[in-house]
Structures are given as C-alpha cells and as structure tokens.
Design an enzyme around this catalytic site. Structure first.
Site, PDB file in Angstrom:
ATOM      1  N   ASP A 213     -82.771  17.310  25.864  1.00 37.50           N
ATOM      2  CA  ASP A 213     -81.553  17.493  26.651  1.00 37.50           C
ATOM      3  C   ASP A 213     -81.522  18.826  27.395  1.00 37.50           C
ATOM      4  O   ASP A 213     -80.814  19.753  27.023  1.00 37.50           O
ATOM      5  CB  ASP A 213     -80.309  17.361  25.763  1.00 37.50           C
ATOM      6  CG  ASP A 213     -79.059  17.097  26.607  1.00 37.50           C
ATOM      7  OD1 ASP A 213     -79.177  17.110  27.845  1.00 37.50           O
ATOM      8  OD2 ASP A 213     -77.985  16.891  26.038  1.00 37.50           O
TER       9      ASP A 213
ATOM     10  N   LYS B  45     -82.065   7.769  29.861  1.00 40.29           N
ATOM     11  CA  LYS B  45     -80.797   8.482  29.767  1.00 40.29           C
ATOM     12  C   LYS B  45     -79.949   8.119  30.971  1.00 40.29           C
ATOM     13  O   LYS B  45     -80.331   8.354  32.120  1.00 40.29           O
ATOM     14  CB  LYS B  45     -81.026   9.994  29.716  1.00 40.29           C
ATOM     15  CG  LYS B  45     -79.740  10.791  29.575  1.00 40.29           C
ATOM     16  CD  LYS B  45     -80.046  12.270  29.400  1.00 40.29           C
ATOM     17  CE  LYS B  45     -78.777  13.074  29.214  1.00 40.29           C
ATOM     18  NZ  LYS B  45     -79.064  14.513  29.045  1.00 40.29           N
TER      19      LYS B  45
ATOM     20  N   TYR C 145     -90.074   7.888  24.458  1.00 37.40           N
ATOM     21  CA  TYR C 145     -89.358   7.312  23.319  1.00 37.40           C
ATOM     22  C   TYR C 145     -90.014   7.815  22.041  1.00 37.40           C
ATOM     23  O   TYR C 145     -91.233   7.705  21.868  1.00 37.40           O
ATOM     24  CB  TYR C 145     -89.385   5.792  23.354  1.00 37.40           C
ATOM     25  CG  TYR C 145     -88.871   5.157  22.077  1.00 37.40           C
ATOM     26  CD1 TYR C 145     -87.589   5.441  21.616  1.00 37.40           C
ATOM     27  CD2 TYR C 145     -89.682   4.301  21.332  1.00 37.40           C
ATOM     28  CE1 TYR C 145     -87.113   4.875  20.443  1.00 37.40           C
ATOM     29  CE2 TYR C 145     -89.211   3.736  20.158  1.00 37.40           C
ATOM     30  CZ  TYR C 145     -87.925   4.019  19.715  1.00 37.40           C
ATOM     31  OH  TYR C 145     -87.467   3.471  18.537  1.00 37.40           O
TER      32      TYR C 145
ATOM     33  N   MET D  13     -73.050  13.888  28.297  1.00 38.11           N
ATOM     34  CA  MET D  13     -73.580  13.583  29.619  1.00 38.11           C
ATOM     35  C   MET D  13     -73.745  12.093  29.856  1.00 38.11           C
ATOM     36  O   MET D  13     -73.853  11.652  31.006  1.00 38.11           O
ATOM     37  CB  MET D  13     -74.934  14.269  29.807  1.00 38.11           C
ATOM     38  CG  MET D  13     -74.842  15.776  29.982  1.00 38.11           C
ATOM     39  SD  MET D  13     -74.157  16.229  31.584  1.00 38.11           S
ATOM     40  CE  MET D  13     -75.468  15.684  32.676  1.00 38.11           C
TER      41      MET D  13
ATOM     42  N   GLY E 142     -73.654  10.929  24.294  1.00 42.61           N
ATOM     43  CA  GLY E 142     -73.215  12.318  24.265  1.00 42.61           C
ATOM     44  C   GLY E 142     -72.342  12.649  25.450  1.00 42.61           C
ATOM     45  O   GLY E 142     -71.857  11.765  26.174  1.00 42.61           O
TER      46      GLY E 142
ATOM     47  N   ASP F  31     -77.947  24.849  25.867  1.00 42.79           N
ATOM     48  CA  ASP F  31     -77.202  23.962  24.960  1.00 42.79           C
ATOM     49  C   ASP F  31     -78.024  23.662  23.710  1.00 42.79           C
ATOM     50  O   ASP F  31     -78.149  22.509  23.301  1.00 42.79           O
ATOM     51  CB  ASP F  31     -76.823  22.666  25.669  1.00 42.79           C
ATOM     52  CG  ASP F  31     -75.685  21.930  24.957  1.00 42.79           C
ATOM     53  OD1 ASP F  31     -74.939  22.580  24.195  1.00 42.79           O
ATOM     54  OD2 ASP F  31     -75.551  20.710  25.140  1.00 42.79           O
TER      55      ASP F  31
END
Length: 650
Positions: free
Chosen positions: A171, A47, A102, A29, A27, A147
């Site tokens: 996120d 991430k 996860y 980021m 994405g 977001d």
C-alpha cells in the site's frame, strides 16, 4: 456499495482480462480482489480504487493520477524481497485499478496479532528488519511511504511452507516523493496517514520524511509486541492529540525492544534514532553477538541509548472501587468452576536491551562491577627529608582554614550533594534504599528530587536495585543509563509497571558519591509501589498492592484481599503467570468483576504447562493499576479444588 463502482463484484471481468474471484480485503482507499489473469492463466491481486461519497466524484482525475503514482512508486521497488510487486495500473469504466502480486496465505500484521496475540520481541525484530529494509530502499529513491501501520504489513508462508516467514510492505497509496517535483494529489487540508501511527511532526503539518516513516514503524512494532498501539485512544482526534502531546504507554512485553522503541518514538525527529542505528539494534536483538569482557568504552554507545527506556504522562486517577477493595489497594479474585478457558496468550522473551555487543558492557568486569582497576605502578624511592617536608606542609594546611575543606571532600564523607542540586541528596545511595521521587514535571523527564524513605512508607516509589563503580564522572554520565537498564533488566521484566533510573554523580560530587552510580527501579508514573522490590522481598512479605507482585511469584492467600509471598520450593496456593492490561475505559469496579474471566481467556494456565483439568486462572486487582492509568491485573494459576501446589508443579 461504494459510489462509482455499481457493478463491482465476484465474476466481473476487469479490462477484458481479470476475472474477480473473491474480495481479499477492504480499506480506506478501496477493495483488494483475488483475480484470475485470463491471458497469463495465473492469479493476481487487483486493488480497486473507489469513491465513498458523491463529493469525491469530482476528484476522479486526481484519484486516477494518484493510483498511477502509487503504481509508479511501488513498481520502482519491483523485485525487492519485502515489497509487494506492482505489475500494472489500468482504468476500467472510469475507475483506477492496480494489478499486484498475489501473496497466497498472507495475513496482515494487525489481523495476526488480533487472532494469535502479541508477537515475541525477537519475532518483532525480524519483521522490523524486513520492513525497514523496504522503507530504506524507497527512501533511497526519494519515496516516503507515509502510512506504515500493521494493516500494511503482510506475513506469508515462504517456499518451504513456513508460516509468516515472508514479510512484505504494501500500500504505497499515499506515498510521495517530497523532492521529486511531482504533482501532489492529496488535498492540503487533509491530514494524510493513520491516526495513532502518524509522526508528531506530520500531525502538525510537517513534510513527509524518512524519520517520520521510522516513527510509524516504531508504532507498528510497539503494536506487534504489546497488542495495542502506543497512542491508541477512543477516537482518531484523541489519538492524534496523544501522538503530539503525550508519551507512549509503558510497555509490558517489549523486553529487548523496549529501549529501541523509545528511541524510534522520540517526538523530535532531530533526536530520533536513524535508520542505520535502528537496523543495527534490530539485528543485535535478532542474533545477539558475544561480548568480550573488556573495559567499557563510552564511544561504543549509540547516542540514543543513554536516554530513558520510555516515558508515560501521568493520568488522572480513577476513583477507587467501593467496599470490596481493601484500603491498601489489592483484591484477589478466583473464577467459578463454570468459567471456560480459551488460549490467546501474548509472548515474551527474556532478552533485555541493550543486547550483548551493543552499548556499554553489562557484565562484571572488575571489583564492584565497574571497569577493571588500573594496575598500581611501583613508586620510586623518595628521600626521607622530602617526605618530612611534605608531611609538615600537609599538617600546617590541615591546621589552618583548609582542614574543613580537605576533610569534607574525602571520598565517602558526603561532601556537597553527590548527584547535584536537583536530586538534593547529601549522602550517596546504598543498595536496597527505598526512595521517594518528586519529579519537576512528567515522570522520567528531567531529574527528580530524591529522598530515602522506609520501604513500608506510603511515599515509597521505588528502590535502589544495584550500585556500581565507574572510572570517572564522564564515564558515569555517558554509560550509566544503559548500564542500569541492563543491571535491573531481570527484575524489571518481572514487574508490571516499573522503570529504571540512574542516579548519576556530578563532576563535583563524584568522590562524594563514592565514585558509584545507583540504579533505581521506580513506578513508571510516580505512584507508590507499597513495598520492597526484587530480591529485597523476603518470604512471608505481605503484599499491600499488586505493584510489587512479580512474574513467577508463589503466593498464599492470607485473607479475601491479602496475599503473602512464599517460597516456590514448598507448598503454595498460587503462582503469578503474567499481567494483563484491561481495555481502555475499564473501571476499577469492572476489573473486579471481569478479571478472573479475562485472565482465563488471555493468560490461560495451560499455556504455562498447567493441566487445564486441574488448574484454572485467578486474578489480583490493585488500586495502583488504576491510579496510574495502566489498568493492569495480575493473573495467577490456582488449583480448581483450591488445594496447594508443590515444588515441581506443574
């Protein structure tokens, strides 16, 4: 490969502990990896925050600090059933990495809708409740997400293996505590969020708030139920402009969510529905409650329910197609036998909003479907002399200058203007009246000037579908919109681009309106509908355009570009299945060419019980869909041998 991460890839060990197995997603980021925690012998999601251009390298310290802030905010919600758990944040070779839970088998909402088509309204309500619960938990800690969008909502199997049962918000990368005194890591010149899902006040530089997150959730649920965003445009700048200046596109599949979405997508955050009201509305859609047949209580109606269901700014008409389009606007198309089908249908629910138990009572509760009439009290005997004196006084009053005034204001005599100066009518509307509406600006913004016209008149923009009595002008004003939504709901959800409007009597015109509210169905963009609507259409009626075609209508083709309505109880050639909105930018000419194949792919008849070896999709294209900017086509089922269907087919 991204700048600053030259060695990232499968097989790399991060911080001497996490072995990268494969990339799960990417994405704005960075990347998300599936990794094996070699210390705890379990799988985690990592991430990786990356720098996509050399110019960002100088901002490393801020990006690392921002990653830490994300981890801190998300970790504060650790254990919440609808938030992806964050375990740790670390630095490896100068880059920040976030260690997260996860979630096996997860698919984000955007991918799910892309692969399987729009969700049913009730399923959207379930997702919305879960995300709202997560957002509220963050808001209570002062953390705004900023977001909320389909790609940041994960749907995963639960422990029993039920697919998509778990709903998780992820996120928190651009989340912030506006009153927390923390350092802001976003450049002030950069707009934070996703175009098309950003609240209008945020797009104009306003601070992040819970109301802004709620607007983004409304956009997300709109996408889930419709299959596209309410402000989707060809570019990010155009989407931002639409968020600020334009109304959301009218819904076709929202059903019970329709009014709630409009309340969540209100431009002014002061007037936007609150999280508590949204939660109650979503819960009612998901598990409707029975509603006792009691007299309507205006105080039970939420403050946002009285408004219109949605609005749509008129769009510039595209030029009509060439000679293949009939002058009255519609054209029928059937595919060739070689065209193949593929199932990717949308879903819908027959429910309407407000659901039972919310807002004014939608069920008949008295003569004329208004509140039950008051019990007539027994009059006490009056002296005959008193009666005679009263009669004489009344007679003198009528004989004088007051006679005209008294007669003019008797109920039903058309005194003044029943619905006020703006509407302009001098007599009350009747069930079945066809209407021309002149809006002062954007359709469904303000009150239109109404005129009764013939149903075949070229200026006919809608029709009165219901009339009901109310106890007072105030009761009519507070409850009419929701009542009309309910009373016209069954017909409205069968039409492609129609909205409800309540003609409400004023206090001065209440008696002149016969104490009744008129419920109208009007074209959502102020264009003609070319004929009667709902049950006012009779078998044998010729369709002048697709605007009056309804789901489950049975049709016979009269000529290459005209059809008539026939009874489904007898032989018929086609049945309307659903409507499909063509992609933005599709011209009327393109629609003529692509509609049959599109209907076969997106609205396959087998999804409605038709044997694919016998039936295929056909399409009708009308000018109304392009003049209004909605670009919808009508998809039907037809026999491959072009024979007729019978009553029980399929």
């Amino acid at each position: 490969m991204a700048s600053g991460s030259p060695q990232s890839g499968v097989g790399r060990v991060i911080a001497g502990r996490y072995l990268l197995l494969n990339q799960l997603g990417s994405g704005g980021m960075g990347h998300v990896w599936l990794a094996h925690d070699q210390r705890l012998a379990c799988e985690v999601a990592l991430k990786e925050i990356v720098f996509r251009s050399p110019g960002e390298d100088g901002d490393r310290s801020a990006r690392v600090a921002r990653a830490r802030a994300e981890a801190r905010h998300a970790a504060g919600l650790r254990g919440h059933p609808h938030v992806v758990t964050v375990h740790d944040v670390l630095e490896h070779e100068g880059l920040p990495w976030i260690v997260m839970e996860y979630v096996p088998g997860a698919l984000d909402l955007h991918a799910l809708v892309t692969q399987r088509g729009p969700l049913a309204p009730a399923e959207c309500a379930r997702v919305g409740l879960a995300v709202l619960d997560a957002l509220t938990a963050g808001h209570e800690r002062g953390v705004m997400h900023r977001d909320v969008k389909p790609a940041n909502i994960l749907l995963a199997p639960d422990r029993a293996g039920s697919p998509y049962a778990r709903v998780l918000l992820t996120d928190y990368g651009i989340s912030v505590q506006p009153d927390g005194g923390e350092t802001r890591y976003t450049q002030t010149s950069v707009l934070v969020g996703t175009a098309g899902y950003l609240a209008p006040e945020r797009a104009q530089g306003g601070p992040p708030t819970a109301a802004a997150d709620l607007f983004s959730l409304g956009c997300t649920l709109y996408y889930a139920v419709e299959g596209y965003g309410p402000f989707d445009r060809d570019s990010g700048l155009a989407a931002l402009t639409a968020v600020v200046l334009e109304e959301p596109r009218p819904t076709l599949r929202a059903g019970a969510l329709e009014s709630l979405l409009a309340a969540m997508l209100t431009k002014n955050p002061v007037h936007r529905i609150t999280a508590e009201e949204a939660e109650a509305a979503l819960s009612a859609i998901l598990t409707p409650q029975s509603h006792p047949r009691t007299q309507f209580d205006p105080g039970s109606e939420p403050p946002w329910a009285g408004g219109p269901t949605h609005t749509a700014a008129p769009r510039a008409p595209e030029p009509p197609g060439p000679s293949q389009s009939h002058a009255n606007g519609s054209q029928w198309y059937a595919p060739s036998a070689a065209q193949e089908s593929s199932a990717a249908p949308g879903q819908e629910t027959p429910a309407t909003w407000p659901p039972p138990g919310q807002g004014p009572s939608p069920w008949p509760i008295g003569q004329g479907y208004g509140p039950p009439p008051a019990t007539t009290s027994r009059r006490r005997p009056r002296h005959r002399v008193l009666k005679a004196l009263l009669a004489t006084a009344l007679g003198l009053a009528l004989a004088g200058g007051g006679a005209w005034y008294a007669m003019a204001y008797l109920p039903g005599k058309g005194a003044g203007k029943p619905y006020g100066e703006a509407v302009g009518l001098t007599t009350p509307l009747q069930d079945g009246d066809c209407i021309d509406a002149e809006w002062p600006g954007t359709p469904f913004s303000g009150e239109p000037a109404l005129k009764v016209v013939g149903c075949d008149d070229r200026n006919n923009e809608g029709q009165v579908l219901a009339v009901f009595e109310t106890g007072s002008a105030e009761e009519a004003r507070t409850g009419a919109a929701a009542q009309c939504e309910q009373r016209t709901g069954e017909t409205r959800k069968k039409l492609a681009d129609i909205r409800a409007f309540a003609a409400v009597p004023t206090a001065d015109g209440f008696d002149a309106a016969d104490r009744r509210v008129a419920c109208l169905l009007l074209d959502a963009h102020g264009f003609p509908v070319y004929g009667p609507l709902g049950d006012n259409r009779k078998p044998g009626t010729l369709f002048k355009d697709t605007a009056t075609m309804q789901k489950r209508d049975c049709l016979d083709k009269v000529s290459g570009n005209r059809a008539k309505l026939v009874s489904c109880d007898g032989p018929h050639e086609q049945q309307v299945l659903d409507f499909f909105r063509m992609p933005p930018g599709t011209s009327l000419d393109d629609a003529h060419d692509k509609a049959p194949e599109t209907c076969q792919k997106e609205i396959p008849p087998q999804d409605y019980g038709y044997d694919p070896s016998v039936y295929e999709a056909a399409a009708w294209v009308g000018n109304s869909g392009w003049n209004s900017g909605t670009r919808f086509v009508v998809c039907t089922a037809i026999r491959q041998d072009r024979g007729t269907m019978e009553k029980d087919e399929p």
